[in-house]
Design an enzyme around this catalytic site. Structure first.
Site, PDB file in Angstrom:
ATOM      1  CB  THR A  46      -0.929   0.030   1.222  1.00 59.54           C
ATOM      2  OG1 THR A  46      -0.144   0.208   2.410  1.00 59.54           O
ATOM      3  CG2 THR A  46      -1.715  -1.263   1.341  1.00 59.54           C
ATOM      4  CB  CYS A  47      -0.066   4.737  -0.812  1.00 56.89           C
ATOM      5  SG  CYS A  47      -1.595   5.021   0.128  1.00 56.89           S
ATOM      6  CG  ASP A  48      -0.049   4.054   5.895  1.00 54.04           C
ATOM      7  OD1 ASP A  48       0.944   4.722   6.243  1.00 54.04           O
ATOM      8  OD2 ASP A  48      -1.049   3.893   6.609  1.00 54.04           O
TER       9      ASP A  48
END
Length: 355
Positions: A273-275
């Site tokens: 994910t982008c996190d």
């Protein structure tokens, strides 16, 4: 898991089923014959393999070591249908939250009064607070009545004409000392004695969960640091890294034989994910990996499925149950021997053939 390409799989003992096959064929040989799936060795989608034989073996181990204690499976931790069907075939009990349950716990006057209004015929179990200081995840601060309240609560149950059948406790998740269970059982003994004086006949002792039967080990190596990106992480099947302090440390294992002298690198492994919170490990000791390599993660049963999400557009990993042919036949025989209730279509040979 997919290493910018690296795929992963989770399951405790499936590799023993076909030792002669190449690594990837061992995996796909298990899920292809009886399952309609588009998973192939060149797939970039994560998936899980549920080793049902492991469930059966651990159930048998429980019955051998604790023959007087009937296990009740916590459905919340992994509600995969095939797992529940196997446990049902083994006549295991189930611990769940539902409006239709007939046995439930209480730990306060308010709960007793609500039960007397909404479900006066329920079978009740008094949950007591116990010493959970040796556990990684403590529960008694939120749940359980102190011993000083037991007589008052049981007396109120009598006044309300409610049926109390037992006592329960939970020493917390990841309990590291057997003394916690010894002390909790001694506290429960006091509740039995108080109930006897009040004329309340209780016969059940629910010892909860929390046992930590796993051991951890560490590896080190002379290599430098590597960084990888895989296609599952803490928002998916590996949520236990942040949500379950009692879970053993994650071990990422290459799906191939690793030479004794092969260099292992301290590796940072990120989820997809982008996190930036989505970090699987910052110190995994593994040999150098290539795009398309597979990683194995064992012992990912409880809460790995039930807490996974599709955050950032990444789909939840599929679950493929597997079991030995011999055990499969035994399950089919046992299942078909169970007398069906009117309208019950959940049990049958055809269903179990597909698992």
């Amino acid at each position: 898991m997919f290493l910018g390409g690296t795929n992963w799989f989770s399951g405790p003992s499936f590799l023993k089923k076909d030792e002669g096959a190449p690594p990837q064929e061992k995996i796909f040989g298990l899920v292809e014959p009886d399952l309609d799936t588009d998973v192939r060795p060149d797939s970039e989608e994560p998936f899980l393999v549920a080793d049902l034989q492991s469930v059966i073996d651990r159930h048998q181990q429980w019955l051998t070591l604790l023959p007087r204690v009937k296990p009740f499976y916590a459905v919340k931790c992994n509600n995969t249908p095939a797992v529940l069907r196997v446990l049902r075939a083994l006549s295991t009990g189930f611990d769940c939250a539902s409006k239709r349950v007939q046995t439930m716990t209480f730990d306060s006057e308010e709960e007793l009064r609500k039960i007397s209004l909404c479900h006066p015929k329920a079978r009740l179990v008094l949950r007591i607070a116990v010493d959970d200081s040796d556990s990684l995840l403590r529960l008694s601060a939120k749940f359980g009545a102190g011993l000083g309240l037991v007589e008052k609560l049981l007396g109120l149950a009598v006044d309300l004409d409610l049926t109390v059948i037992g006592v329960s406790f939970h020493v917390g998740s990841g309990c590291t000392g057997s003394q916690a269970f010894q002390k909790a059982i001694a506290d429960a003994r006091q509740v039995f004695d108080i109930a006897s004086v009040l004329g309340v006949q209780i016969s059940l002792l629910d010892i909860g969960g929390g046992s930590n039967f796993t051991s951890n080990c560490e590896e080190s190596g002379p290599g430098g640091q590597m960084m990888y990106y895989i296609n599952d992480g803490v928002y998916g099947s590996l949520s236990c890294i942040v949500n379950d302090p009692a879970h053993p440390p994650i071990q990422l294992l290459p799906h191939r034989a690793v030479g004794v002298g092969e260099v292992r690198y301290c590796s940072v492994v990120w989820g997809p994910t982008c996190d930036s919170f989505d970090k699987v490990s910052d110190s995994a000791m593994i040999p150098e990996l290539q795009v398309g390599d597979w990683l194995l993660v064992h012992h990912m049963g409880a809460y790995s499925v039930s807490l996974s999400t599709d955050f950032n557009g990444f789909e939840r990993a599929k679950v493929f149950p597997v079991v030995t042919e011999e055990t499969r036949r035994l399950l089919e025989l046992r299942h078909t021997s169970v007398k069906k209730q009117p309208g019950d279509t959940s049990v049958g040979q055809k269903e179990y053939c597909a698992l």
